[in-house]
Scaffold this motif. Structure first.
Motif: not given
Length: 572
Positions: A29-30, A36-41
């Motif tokens: 999960l990490a 996938r989402y670390g750039g926006d979230y």
């Protein structure tokens, strides 16, 4: 509760929180979420010993929006559902879901039960490999749902008006239901003042509409719905000499299904819609029992996808217009539909699918506050404005239940007011169970709203018990009325047969009190050959989205047969 300190990170990115005690699930999960989402979230992992409720609470206190909370559900995380249920009290709008491993079917019953009761909103199957697109497709849909509930973001249309203006709220609802990003700005705000400076008037009439997506970006001062529709430049009026194979009146589920099948099968199709795609179904925040959507689907999303599908197939749409009259013209059997904008369209067949309106409450003090705390229908777009407030929903059907559940995610307390003994006789079982399980929803039975008021905005209603006559004041800032329906068929009074309530009679079903059956008609055909009716407007219809879609699909076969019979003499 132990104090949890979350490391400070710059920026205002919303958070995705995940939790698992099982090492493999925790790691996958990490990695997948961060990649996938670390750039926006802001992806936040619960450390060992931390509970999701504690971590989410620390984020909220630090001013971070929490979008999604994920918790693994398995042998090492048997309490995941309870932990996620507790998150609601600290972050009501966060989407909560469990992650299960493929093949762990023994826990399916608990997951389905938790979803039904509203303790979680969704479930996902753990990614088993990198770039697990099935996992990410489902997860991005969850993010989209959260984003829609939160509002904000890109605004293709900006409305400048007072937040207390009923017209402003009416426009917000219309734009949102038509899937158009919209924002409301006060006249004295920075954005509102900049827009008003661009107008040519010294004292512009509100609301002012800024259509930012068009090349000219025109400003419309206090426009009518028709003027707004024409300014979009998307839908052109048909040529008066043009003859359609079928004209569909109404873009609800039944009308959209008819348009999809008619256009895909090569029929020249026109759809006339007075307000927004989806009809009453378009206001439903979550339809849980529509086939093919086990996690549920919003009425707005379902309707917009069907609209886009019909448009791709070649159907023409006319918005912000209503049918005013229907007549048969000449010996060729063509039908002429007169519209409220003064124009008329000619067609070989007609499908009436313009649904019903919510019945008015008839309380003068409340009708005067429509748009200022009083809303007819689910009014999904108003949910963010109800955050932390007390609201009431009037009605005992599925639409009322869906509205209450949706509002409960942001409102402090929701009171459902029903005239009958309870909800079981009029509402689907899954909704009744979810309402019973919701800690901030209360049901008051055998009562009706008789009064209410406020200064600039609703602040209370008066509820009367039907048996004792006792009045009780409820301090609420939102009243959502879903109290039955009335068909919009006055324009058909001199044309097709209707029953005493205005519903259109179809097939061999006679009107009560009439001479009897009208034999020889197709199942969905009215008393006028070539004119059909589907969905809620039809007498005896099943008030379900799926049944309206089925009727819309089925009616096109009858349209084909009618067109074949109509054109056969000319071909001979």
């Amino acid at each position: 509760m132990a104090e949890v300190h979350v490391p400070h990170e710059s920026g205002d990115a919303p958070a995705i929180v995940h939790h698992s005690r099982e090492p493999a699930t925790d790691q996958v999960l990490a990695e997948e979420l961060e990649r996938r989402y670390g750039g926006d979230y802001r992806v936040v992992r619960c450390e060992p010993g931390q509970r999701p409720e504690e971590v989410v609470g620390a984020l909220v206190r630090a001013g971070t929006d929490v979008a999604v909370v994920l918790a693994a559900f398995g042998p090492e995380d048997p309490d995941a559902i309870e932990e996620l249920s507790a998150v609601r009290s600290v972050a009501p709008t966060a989407r909560r879901g469990v992650v299960v491993t493929w093949g762990d079917f023994g826990r399916a019953g608990e997951v389905f039960e938790a979803t039904t009761l509203g303790r979680i909103e969704f479930f996902l199957v753990r990614p088993e490999h990198r770039r697990d697109e099935e996992f990410h497709r489902s997860f991005t849909e969850v993010l989209e749902d959260w984003s829609n509930l939160r509002a904000g973001g890109f605004e293709a249309v900006r409305i400048v008006d007072r937040s207390s203006s009923p017209r402003a709220h009416e426009l917000l609802d219309t734009f949102s239901r038509n899937h158009i990003p919209v924002g409301l700005h006060e006249p004295d705000s920075e954005v509102g003042d900049a827009i008003l400076e661009r107008t040519r008037s010294q004292d512009p009439a509100l609301p002012v509409i800024d259509l930012r997506f068009t090349p000219e970006a025109p400003l419309l001062e206090d426009p009518t719905d028709l003027e707004i529709s024409d300014a979009f430049g998307l839908m052109e009026r048909p040529d008066p000499d043009e003859v359609f194979d079928v004209v569909v009146i109404g873009a609800g589920p039944g009308g959209l299904a008819a348009a999809v099948y008619a256009a895909s099968e090569g029929l020249k199709t026109l759809v006339i819609e007075r307000q927004a795609v989806g009809g009453q179904a378009g206001t439903s925040s979550l339809i849980r029992n529509y086939p093919g959507f086990p996690k549920g689907v919003s009425g707005q999303k379902l309707a917009f996808n069907a609209f886009h599908q019909a448009w791709v197939f070649g159907a023409t749409f006319l918005f912000m217009r209503e049918a005013r009259a229907l007549r048969v013209d000449g010996d060729d059997g063509d039908h002429v539909i007169e519209l409220t904008d003064g124009s008329a369209v000619r067609t070989r067949s007609v499908v009436i699918a313009n649904g019903v309106d919510y019945r008015r409450i008839g309380v003068e003090s409340l009708d005067a506050m429509q748009g200022r705390g009083v809303f007819y229908g689910a009014a999904v777009t108003e949910a963010p404005a109800m955050a932390g407030r007390d609201v009431a929903v009037v009605g005992g059907g599925n639409s009322a239940g869906q509205a209450a559940v949706h509002l409960a995610r942001s409102a402090r307390h929701v009171t459902i007011l029903v005239r009958g003994e309870g909800l079981a006789a009029t509402m689907s079982n899954y909704l009744v169970r979810e309402i019973d399980a919701a800690p901030n929803i209360e049901v008051m039975t055998r009562c009706e709203v008789v009064d209410g008021g406020g200064e600039d905005h609703l602040d209370h209603v008066v509820v009367r018990h039907r048996d004792t006559g006792e009045d009780r004041r409820l301090d609420v800032e939102g009243l959502f009325l879903l109290i039955g329906s009335e068909p919009r068929t006055e324009w058909l009074a001199d044309t097709v047969e209707r029953d005493a309530w205005g519903f259109v009679c179809t097939g061999d079903d006679p009107t009560p009190g009439s001479a009897g059956s009208h034999g020889g008609r197709a199942p969905l055909e009215t008393t006028v050959p070539g004119v059909f009716a589907v969905g809620d407007v039809r007498r005896g219809s099943v008030k379900r989205v799926a049944s309206a879609v089925g009727e819309g699909a089925m009616v096109i076969q009858s349209v084909h047969r009618h067109l074949d019979q109509q054109l056969r003499p000319a071909r001979t």
